[in-house]
Design a protein around this motif. Structure first.
Motif, PDB file in Angstrom:
ATOM      1  N   UNK A  36       0.844  -1.182   0.000  1.00  0.00           N
ATOM      2  CA  UNK A  36       0.000   0.000   0.000  1.00  0.00           C
ATOM      3  C   UNK A  36       0.882   1.235   0.000  1.00  0.00           C
ATOM      4  N   UNK A  37       0.245   2.409  -0.138  1.00  0.00           N
ATOM      5  CA  UNK A  37       0.992   3.655  -0.198  1.00  0.00           C
ATOM      6  C   UNK A  37       1.755   3.884   1.102  1.00  0.00           C
ATOM      7  N   UNK A  38       2.835   4.662   1.010  1.00  0.00           N
ATOM      8  CA  UNK A  38       3.643   4.964   2.187  1.00  0.00           C
ATOM      9  C   UNK A  38       2.790   5.650   3.249  1.00  0.00           C
ATOM     10  N   UNK A  39       2.991   5.317   4.512  1.00  0.00           N
ATOM     11  CA  UNK A  39       2.164   5.877   5.579  1.00  0.00           C
ATOM     12  C   UNK A  39       2.462   7.348   5.822  1.00  0.00           C
ATOM     13  N   UNK A  40       1.559   8.006   6.536  1.00  0.00           N
ATOM     14  CA  UNK A  40       1.775   9.397   6.923  1.00  0.00           C
ATOM     15  C   UNK A  40       2.938   9.463   7.907  1.00  0.00           C
ATOM     16  N   UNK A  41       3.547  10.643   8.073  1.00  0.00           N
ATOM     17  CA  UNK A  41       4.649  10.771   9.024  1.00  0.00           C
ATOM     18  C   UNK A  41       4.285  10.225  10.403  1.00  0.00           C
ATOM     19  N   UNK A  42       5.238   9.548  11.003  1.00  0.00           N
ATOM     20  CA  UNK A  42       5.013   8.886  12.285  1.00  0.00           C
ATOM     21  C   UNK A  42       5.425   9.745  13.468  1.00  0.00           C
ATOM     22  N   UNK A  43       6.350  10.659  13.266  1.00  0.00           N
ATOM     23  CA  UNK A  43       6.930  11.414  14.376  1.00  0.00           C
ATOM     24  C   UNK A  43       5.920  12.395  14.952  1.00  0.00           C
ATOM     25  N   UNK A  44       5.668  12.268  16.251  1.00  0.00           N
ATOM     26  CA  UNK A  44       4.771  13.173  16.973  1.00  0.00           C
ATOM     27  C   UNK A  44       5.491  13.583  18.254  1.00  0.00           C
ATOM     28  N   UNK A  45       5.810  14.852  18.381  1.00  0.00           N
ATOM     29  CA  UNK A  45       6.609  15.340  19.506  1.00  0.00           C
ATOM     30  C   UNK A  45       5.782  15.720  20.722  1.00  0.00           C
ATOM     31  N   UNK A  46       4.478  15.475  20.702  1.00  0.00           N
ATOM     32  CA  UNK A  46       3.600  15.997  21.754  1.00  0.00           C
ATOM     33  C   UNK A  46       4.004  15.517  23.146  1.00  0.00           C
ATOM     34  N   UNK A 416       4.420   2.150  20.457  1.00  0.00           N
ATOM     35  CA  UNK A 416       4.432   3.567  20.085  1.00  0.00           C
ATOM     36  C   UNK A 416       3.082   3.943  19.515  1.00  0.00           C
ATOM     37  N   UNK A 417       2.605   5.148  19.891  1.00  0.00           N
ATOM     38  CA  UNK A 417       1.323   5.637  19.395  1.00  0.00           C
ATOM     39  C   UNK A 417       1.548   6.919  18.599  1.00  0.00           C
ATOM     40  N   UNK A 418       1.414   6.865  17.273  1.00  0.00           N
ATOM     41  CA  UNK A 418       1.638   8.077  16.466  1.00  0.00           C
ATOM     42  C   UNK A 418       0.675   9.210  16.784  1.00  0.00           C
ATOM     43  N   UNK A 419      -0.470   8.886  17.363  1.00  0.00           N
ATOM     44  CA  UNK A 419      -1.455   9.925  17.657  1.00  0.00           C
ATOM     45  C   UNK A 419      -1.066  10.762  18.870  1.00  0.00           C
ATOM     46  N   UNK A 420      -0.258  10.209  19.760  1.00  0.00           N
ATOM     47  CA  UNK A 420       0.115  10.914  20.983  1.00  0.00           C
ATOM     48  C   UNK A 420       1.618  11.136  21.128  1.00  0.00           C
ATOM     49  N   UNK A 421       2.427  10.379  20.391  1.00  0.00           N
ATOM     50  CA  UNK A 421       3.876  10.443  20.561  1.00  0.00           C
ATOM     51  C   UNK A 421       4.385   9.691  21.765  1.00  0.00           C
ATOM     52  N   UNK A 422       3.531   8.883  22.378  1.00  0.00           N
ATOM     53  CA  UNK A 422       3.919   8.110  23.565  1.00  0.00           C
ATOM     54  C   UNK A 422       4.608   6.818  23.136  1.00  0.00           C
ATOM     55  N   UNK A 423       5.765   6.558  23.707  1.00  0.00           N
ATOM     56  CA  UNK A 423       6.417   5.257  23.603  1.00  0.00           C
ATOM     57  C   UNK A 423       6.439   4.656  25.001  1.00  0.00           C
ATOM     58  N   UNK A 424       5.831   3.514  25.186  1.00  0.00           N
ATOM     59  CA  UNK A 424       5.813   2.901  26.510  1.00  0.00           C
ATOM     60  C   UNK A 424       7.215   2.479  26.922  1.00  0.00           C
ATOM     61  N   UNK A 425       7.385   2.287  28.219  1.00  0.00           N
ATOM     62  CA  UNK A 425       8.717   2.031  28.774  1.00  0.00           C
ATOM     63  C   UNK A 425       9.214   0.607  28.594  1.00  0.00           C
ATOM     64  N   UNK A 426       8.494  -0.228  27.867  1.00  0.00           N
ATOM     65  CA  UNK A 426       9.063  -1.525  27.524  1.00  0.00           C
ATOM     66  C   UNK A 426       8.095  -2.670  27.632  1.00  0.00           C
ATOM     67  N   UNK A 427       8.579  -3.823  27.183  1.00  0.00           N
ATOM     68  CA  UNK A 427       7.824  -5.075  27.229  1.00  0.00           C
ATOM     69  C   UNK A 427       8.609  -6.060  28.084  1.00  0.00           C
ATOM     70  N   UNK A 448      13.580   6.649  16.415  1.00  0.00           N
ATOM     71  CA  UNK A 448      13.198   5.600  15.469  1.00  0.00           C
ATOM     72  C   UNK A 448      12.176   6.104  14.463  1.00  0.00           C
ATOM     73  N   UNK A 449      11.201   6.859  14.942  1.00  0.00           N
ATOM     74  CA  UNK A 449      10.176   7.361  14.031  1.00  0.00           C
ATOM     75  C   UNK A 449      10.765   8.339  13.023  1.00  0.00           C
ATOM     76  N   UNK A 450      11.709   9.167  13.461  1.00  0.00           N
ATOM     77  CA  UNK A 450      12.380  10.058  12.520  1.00  0.00           C
ATOM     78  C   UNK A 450      13.129   9.260  11.455  1.00  0.00           C
ATOM     79  N   UNK A 451      13.787   8.195  11.880  1.00  0.00           N
ATOM     80  CA  UNK A 451      14.502   7.357  10.915  1.00  0.00           C
ATOM     81  C   UNK A 451      13.535   6.682   9.958  1.00  0.00           C
ATOM     82  N   UNK A 452      12.396   6.230  10.466  1.00  0.00           N
ATOM     83  CA  UNK A 452      11.405   5.603   9.589  1.00  0.00           C
ATOM     84  C   UNK A 452      10.784   6.631   8.650  1.00  0.00           C
ATOM     85  N   UNK A 453      10.511   7.827   9.162  1.00  0.00           N
ATOM     86  CA  UNK A 453       9.975   8.866   8.282  1.00  0.00           C
ATOM     87  C   UNK A 453      10.959   9.215   7.161  1.00  0.00           C
TER      88      UNK A 453
END
Length: 676
Positions: A36-46, A416-427, A448-453
């Protein structure tokens, strides 16, 4: 983790779109494009913006920053963010809180996170042109400079912790080394060089005055390196019989790598600064010297992070391949790519097929927690090496690594949640998620999101395959679980040896003539068996290994002089001469001489596999651990897919389209990727 060295802290309790002319090119094979088409930018600094706060420190001798008279406030991220009901977070500091003073045992802000947050905003500014990110990068770099001691015997070093009111806490509780935190080389010194280097490169043309200030502060840090670390350049120490470089920051290829990232960006922008360029070259040489092992020998090509242990690898701060990749470009030294390629092609694929970016192998995967810092280090390295070495196949591995953020992890849920910019502290090892979201996880998730973008094809593939499918890779049989033995199970007071760790907290002692038998379980093919033995220095223990009555190897258990390591001997895997055929699952050992202290058996298929799936896409990785070419069956019945096969250096060997299953020839030590 804010200890002198993260590896030691964890042991006790047990990137690349570079700026400043070193931007990471997109090198994904055209045929690997997602369905499918490339996704929208993932990086969210909120969420990172939410963590930022300000403090106005009092006058402290030896600490100042750019334009402090007119701008007395410093901007910094809080260290931790604890999850609250409804998806909210509370910003908290490190250690216990004294309600009377408002001080924490460690502090609210730390140099480790300030430096790396600055890198996030710098890279976001460079990728998007965001004025807001440029301003935040400016403010954070001012804060980094304030934490650096600018005069006296510790000039160039960096204080780690600050309280909410702006007061330094140079000797936090628990004690961290060095103590005080600016009294010697440290991770935070290395990370200040990372931030100053990328900052100078980015501000050089748009704000020359501020860039000149950053240059002066970087040069101050390099002077500390030359005084305290690189004065030992060219000298070697001994670690259990192996020669290791003595000129790494805190004896770490990991800490040194983060300094190299900044020095590379700086040297590309200021090539006439020969002192800093020499420091870059010397640190890079030391990192490269920590490459070790091969297809069938621990640590399977990995660049080890710590000169004081032959038995330790950890995922966090493991940007050694990325550092060597960018340094090879800046310095024009292609030889730096060899260990970076071995790490990426040999070790990272081994880790993925084992279970993903576990925190630590000591030498078995004893810490299976997975955090964004470790994932990001691997992702950044794969992309950087792919670009510098022109190995686009590594971007396919990067896409699989990136899927971790979107659900391809033990929890089965997005981290990681692109809508909030939250990355949880681990699994956790059991698949539970730590729903806090502190600065470190947030920062590395965003890197990571910047690198993916910057690599949209890789980003699209990572999001298209968010579920773990089949996995067949490295496994461990603990020695104390033998099906029969005449030996003795020994449980030491501490599983941690000072440089490695007994898996399961125990080992099996076999005096001469004593035996043990193990069941490896069923297999889809032939397997390597690598006994993990505490080898003395010097020593004379020997063991005979068999499957049934058929001998598969005789091992001598001994290492050289102890040297700089923390404890006598080394807990190391050893390679048996012959693999175990598919029809056998039994392995036995007999001590021939001395006492064999057996911790575990590492079992590795000659052909390891991992598949990731999604609603309309799948990716299958097949990795060889053999010294010889092997046939491998790939594909899925009824599905059309593309197969790309790579050799042990990551070069494309063959590409073809298949329908259903097909047999390919897997190159020795190489890998293949099947995409649909």
């Amino acid at each position: 983790m804010k200890n002198q060295t993260s590896r030691r802290w964890v042991a006790v309790i047990a990137a690349l779109s570079l700026t400043g002319g070193l931007s990471l090119a997109t090198t994904t094979p055209a045929s690997a494009a997602p369905p499918s088409a490339a996704p929208a930018p993932l990086t969210n600094l909120a969420h990172l913006d939410f963590l930022l706060d300000t403090a106005s420190p009092n006058v402290v001798d030896g600490h100042t920053t750019y334009d402090i008279a007119d701008q007395p406030k410093l901007t910094m991220p809080w260290t931790y963010a604890d999850a609250r009901d409804g998806g909210a977070f509370a910003r908290v500091g490190g250690g216990p809180l004294d309600p009377t003073t408002g001080h924490w045992g460690q502090g609210a802000y730390n140099a480790d996170d300030i430096t790396r947050a600055a890198v996030v905003y710098l890279r976001h500014w460079q990728q998007t042109g965001s004025d807001s990110s440029r301003q935040k990068a400016y403010e954070l770099l001012r804060s980094v400079a304030y934490f650096q001691t600018s005069s006296g015997s510790n000039a160039g070093n960096v204080v780690l912790w600050m309280q909410p009111d702006g007061q330094f806490n140079p000797s936090p509780v628990p004690v961290e080394l060095p103590d005080p935190s600016d009294s010697g080389p440290s991770y935070w010194l290395a990370r200040s060089l990372w931030a100053f280097g990328e900052g100078y490169a980015d501000f050089k043309s748009v704000d020359p005055q501020f860039a000149a200030f950053l240059q002066q502060r970087l040069q101050l840090g390099v002077a500390a390196l030359n005084r305290e670390v690189l004065d030992k350049y060219g000298q070697y120490a001994v670690a259990d019989g192996v020669k290791v470089p003595a000129w790494l920051i805190v004896d770490g290829a990991d800490a040194s790598a983060e300094a190299v990232l900044g020095l590379s960006a700086y040297s590309a922008a200021a090539p006439s600064d020969s002192t800093s360029r020499t420091a870059l070259s010397q640190l890079s040489e030391g990192i490269a010297a920590m490459g070790s092992g091969d297809t069938t020998t621990w640590p399977y090509g990995a660049i080890l992070p710590w000169a004081e242990s032959r038995s330790m690898w950890h995922a966090y701060a493991s940007q050694m391949p990325a550092a060597l990749a960018v340094a090879s470009t800046t310095l024009g030294k292609s030889e730096l790519l060899k260990p970076a390629l071995a790490d990426s092609v040999g070790f990272t694929t081994t880790m993925l097929t084992e279970g993903g970016p576990d925190n630590a192998w000591y030498p078995t995967p004893v810490d299976k927690t997975q955090i964004a810092y470790g994932v990001d280090s691997r992702l950044q390295s794969l992309l950087a090496v792919a670009s510098a070495a022109k190995r686009p196949g590594l971007t396919e591995i990067a896409g699989m690594m990136g899927s971790w953020y979107f659900g391809a992890n033990r929890s089965g849920s997005p981290i990681y949640n692109p809508a909030t910019g939250v990355t949880f502290d681990g699994v956790q090892a059991d698949g539970t998620v730590n729903h806090n979201s502190g600065a470190e996880s947030t920062i590395h998730g965003l890197l990571s999101m910047l690198a993916l973008d910057a690599n949209p094809d890789v980003a699209a593939r990572a999001q298209a395959t968010p579920a773990l499918g089949a996995r067949d890779g490295l496994s461990v049989v603990e020695a104390e679980t033998s099906t029969s033995t005449t030996g003795t199970v020994v449980t030491p007071d501490s599983a941690w040896t000072g440089e490695s760790q007994f898996g399961g907290g125990a080992y099996l002692a076999l005096a001469p003539g004593r035996k043990a038998t193990f069941d490896l379980g069923p297999s889809s093919g032939a397997r390597h068996v690598e006994p993990v033995v505490l080898q003395p220095n010097p020593g004379s223990a020997r063991s005979l290994w068999q499957t049934g009555k058929f001998p598969i190897g005789v091992l001598k258990h001994a290492v050289g002089a102890q040297g700089i390591t923390a404890s006598p001997g080394a807990l190391l895997p050893q390679s048996l001469l012959l693999p175990i055929v598919q029809s056998r699952s039994d392995v036995s050992v007999t001590s021939l001489a001395g006492t064999v202290q057996l911790d575990a058996l590492i079992v590795r298929p000659l052909v390891s596999r991992l598949s990731l799936t999604g609603p309309a896409a799948s990716t299958e990785l097949v990795h060889s651990t053999s010294r010889l070419p092997l046939p491998a069956t790939v594909g899925t019945a009824g599905q059309r897919a593309t197969v790309r096969s790579y050799d042990g250096s990551g070069n494309l060997a063959q590409q073809r389209t298949i329908t259903g299953t097909a047999t390919i020839v897997l190159r020795a030590g190489g890998f293949a990727v099947v995409t649909r």
